[in-house]
Design a protein around this motif. Structure first.
Motif, PDB file in Angstrom:
ATOM      1  N   VAL A 134       0.967  -1.353   0.007  1.00 23.20           N
ATOM      2  CA  VAL A 134      -0.097  -0.167  -0.092  1.00 23.20           C
ATOM      3  C   VAL A 134       0.621   1.162  -0.161  1.00 23.20           C
ATOM      4  CG1 VAL A 134      -1.534   1.346   1.372  1.00 23.20           C
ATOM      5  CG2 VAL A 134      -1.928  -1.210   0.998  1.00 23.20           C
ATOM      6  N   THR A 135       1.878   1.217   0.872  1.00 24.80           N
ATOM      7  CA  THR A 135       2.651   2.495   0.899  1.00 24.80           C
ATOM      8  C   THR A 135       3.434   2.678  -0.409  1.00 24.80           C
ATOM      9  OG1 THR A 135       3.219   1.951   3.293  1.00 24.80           O
ATOM     10  CG2 THR A 135       4.738   3.533   2.259  1.00 24.80           C
ATOM     11  N   ARG A 136       4.075   1.706  -0.898  1.00 25.45           N
ATOM     12  CA  ARG A 136       4.569   1.810  -2.377  1.00 25.45           C
ATOM     13  C   ARG A 136       3.456   2.394  -3.367  1.00 25.45           C
ATOM     14  NH1 ARG A 136       7.959  -3.966  -2.182  1.00 25.45           N
ATOM     15  NH2 ARG A 136       9.851  -3.169  -1.571  1.00 25.45           N
ATOM     16  N   MET A 137       2.350   1.822  -3.442  1.00 28.76           N
ATOM     17  CA  MET A 137       1.345   2.348  -4.133  1.00 28.76           C
ATOM     18  C   MET A 137       0.918   3.890  -4.034  1.00 28.76           C
ATOM     19  SD  MET A 137      -1.261  -1.022  -4.142  1.00 28.76           S
ATOM     20  CE  MET A 137      -2.635  -0.225  -4.963  1.00 28.76           C
ATOM     21  N   MET A 138       0.704   4.100  -2.720  1.00 28.83           N
ATOM     22  CA  MET A 138       0.471   5.385  -2.599  1.00 28.83           C
ATOM     23  C   MET A 138       1.611   6.427  -2.682  1.00 28.83           C
ATOM     24  SD  MET A 138      -1.860   7.198  -1.350  1.00 28.83           S
ATOM     25  CE  MET A 138      -2.843   8.271  -0.332  1.00 28.83           C
ATOM     26  N   MET A 139       3.160   5.998  -2.573  1.00 32.66           N
ATOM     27  CA  MET A 139       4.053   7.026  -2.903  1.00 32.66           C
ATOM     28  C   MET A 139       4.191   7.101  -4.604  1.00 32.66           C
ATOM     29  SD  MET A 139       6.876   5.413  -0.375  1.00 32.66           S
ATOM     30  CE  MET A 139       8.272   6.423  -0.927  1.00 32.66           C
ATOM     31  N   CYS A 140       4.009   6.034  -5.179  1.00 35.72           N
ATOM     32  CA  CYS A 140       3.990   6.130  -6.461  1.00 35.72           C
ATOM     33  C   CYS A 140       2.791   7.135  -6.919  1.00 35.72           C
ATOM     34  CB  CYS A 140       3.620   4.884  -7.204  1.00 35.72           C
ATOM     35  SG  CYS A 140       3.685   4.825  -8.890  1.00 35.72           S
ATOM     36  N   TYR A 141       1.546   7.038  -6.483  1.00 37.59           N
ATOM     37  CA  TYR A 141       0.538   7.821  -6.980  1.00 37.59           C
ATOM     38  C   TYR A 141       0.752   9.601  -6.687  1.00 37.59           C
ATOM     39  CZ  TYR A 141      -4.047   9.973  -7.174  1.00 37.59           C
ATOM     40  OH  TYR A 141      -5.295  10.915  -7.270  1.00 37.59           O
ATOM     41  N   GLY A 142       1.431   9.676  -5.408  1.00 36.53           N
ATOM     42  CA  GLY A 142       1.991  10.821  -4.761  1.00 36.53           C
ATOM     43  C   GLY A 142       2.892  11.565  -5.931  1.00 36.53           C
ATOM     44  N   VAL A 143       3.937  10.578  -6.297  1.00 35.54           N
ATOM     45  CA  VAL A 143       5.201  11.023  -7.119  1.00 35.54           C
ATOM     46  C   VAL A 143       4.364  11.471  -8.412  1.00 35.54           C
ATOM     47  CG1 VAL A 143       7.059  10.436  -8.454  1.00 35.54           C
ATOM     48  CG2 VAL A 143       6.793  10.075  -5.906  1.00 35.54           C
ATOM     49  N   GLN A 144       3.573  10.601  -9.180  1.00 32.38           N
ATOM     50  CA  GLN A 144       3.117  10.613 -10.484  1.00 32.38           C
ATOM     51  C   GLN A 144       1.745  11.875 -10.604  1.00 32.38           C
ATOM     52  OE1 GLN A 144       2.209   6.476 -11.663  1.00 32.38           O
ATOM     53  NE2 GLN A 144       3.693   7.020 -13.022  1.00 32.38           N
ATOM     54  N   LYS A 145       0.853  11.864  -9.437  1.00 38.33           N
ATOM     55  CA  LYS A 145      -0.267  12.709  -9.805  1.00 38.33           C
ATOM     56  C   LYS A 145      -0.327  14.010  -8.871  1.00 38.33           C
ATOM     57  CE  LYS A 145      -2.541   9.617 -12.156  1.00 38.33           C
ATOM     58  NZ  LYS A 145      -2.804   9.850 -13.598  1.00 38.33           N
ATOM     59  N   LEU A 146       0.481  14.034  -7.909  1.00 33.60           N
ATOM     60  CA  LEU A 146       0.865  15.239  -6.857  1.00 33.60           C
ATOM     61  C   LEU A 146       1.737  16.000  -6.952  1.00 33.60           C
ATOM     62  CD1 LEU A 146      -1.198  13.521  -3.874  1.00 33.60           C
ATOM     63  CD2 LEU A 146      -2.188  14.758  -5.847  1.00 33.60           C
TER      64      LEU A 146
END
Length: 210
Positions: A122-134
């Protein structure tokens, strides 16, 4: 945040969905736990306050929240989504002068799901989302000194301890997203699929009209 109000992120063992009103009663039951209150440094709220908080988080531009679902249960459309809930994960934009810095927070509320690597996925997924989308370039995690499992997990993900606060009994860890970290994040989360959340809800509501 409204940016993720129709975003579904699908991983190997979990699905991340926006925090909506129908999740609140289950979330409220979780937060009655003294253990979770201590781990998350939270105060108990009434159910009405919890609904108010959910609406506030949806509107706030500095908070991005997903509910964690057990994917194996979630793909069974005969189950209501609330019965698949495992925990939640959040990104908080903590510096008004620098929107590229974010605090990351994860809670695996269901004890039977702890210690199985779900938190790391989950943490990896959220970090990836944060980097790409935010556009996040630095992640921080503030964790209670007694929560050695979470501290160890973040360190395994490359976070470094930068400070310790005796007063609040917590440690702060950080990870700067340089090019090498970015590439590894994208590689680790290459399996993640982003889908339309409303479409999945529509399919489920046909079986479970509210």
């Amino acid at each position: 945040m409204k940016i993720n109000e129709n975003t579904l992120l699908e991983g190997h063992r979990v699905a991340l969905v926006p925090y909506n009103e129908h999740h609140v009663p289950r979330y409220h039951e979780w937060m009655k736990s003294p253990e979770l209150q201590q781990l998350t440094a939270s105060e108990p709220l009434t159910l009405k306050q919890e609904f108010d908080m959910q609406r506030s988080w949806r509107e706030d531009e500095d908070k991005c929240t997903f509910i964690i679902l057990d994917k194996q249960r979630w793909v069974d459309l005969s189950l209501q989504e609330e019965h698949c809930m495992v925990g939640d994960v959040n990104i908080f934009l903590t510096d008004p002068t620098d929107p590229t810095v974010a605090e990351l927070e994860i809670m695996i509320a269901e004890q039977s799901y702890r210690g199985k690597g779900i938190g790391k996925e989950v943490t990896r997924m959220m970090m990836c989302y944060g980097v790409q989308k935010l556009g996040i370039e630095k992640f921080q995690a503030k964790i209670g000194l007694g929560n050695q499992i979470s501290i160890s997990m973040f360190k395994k993900l490359g976070f470094l301890e930068v400070s310790e606060c005796k007063v609040f009994k917590e440690v702060t860890l950080e990870l700067t997203v340089d090019e090498a970290v970015r590439e590894k994040l994208l590689d680790d989360a290459a399996h993640m699929k982003e889908r339309d959340y409303s479409q999945n809800c529509s399919n489920r509501h046909k079986l479970h009209p509210r």
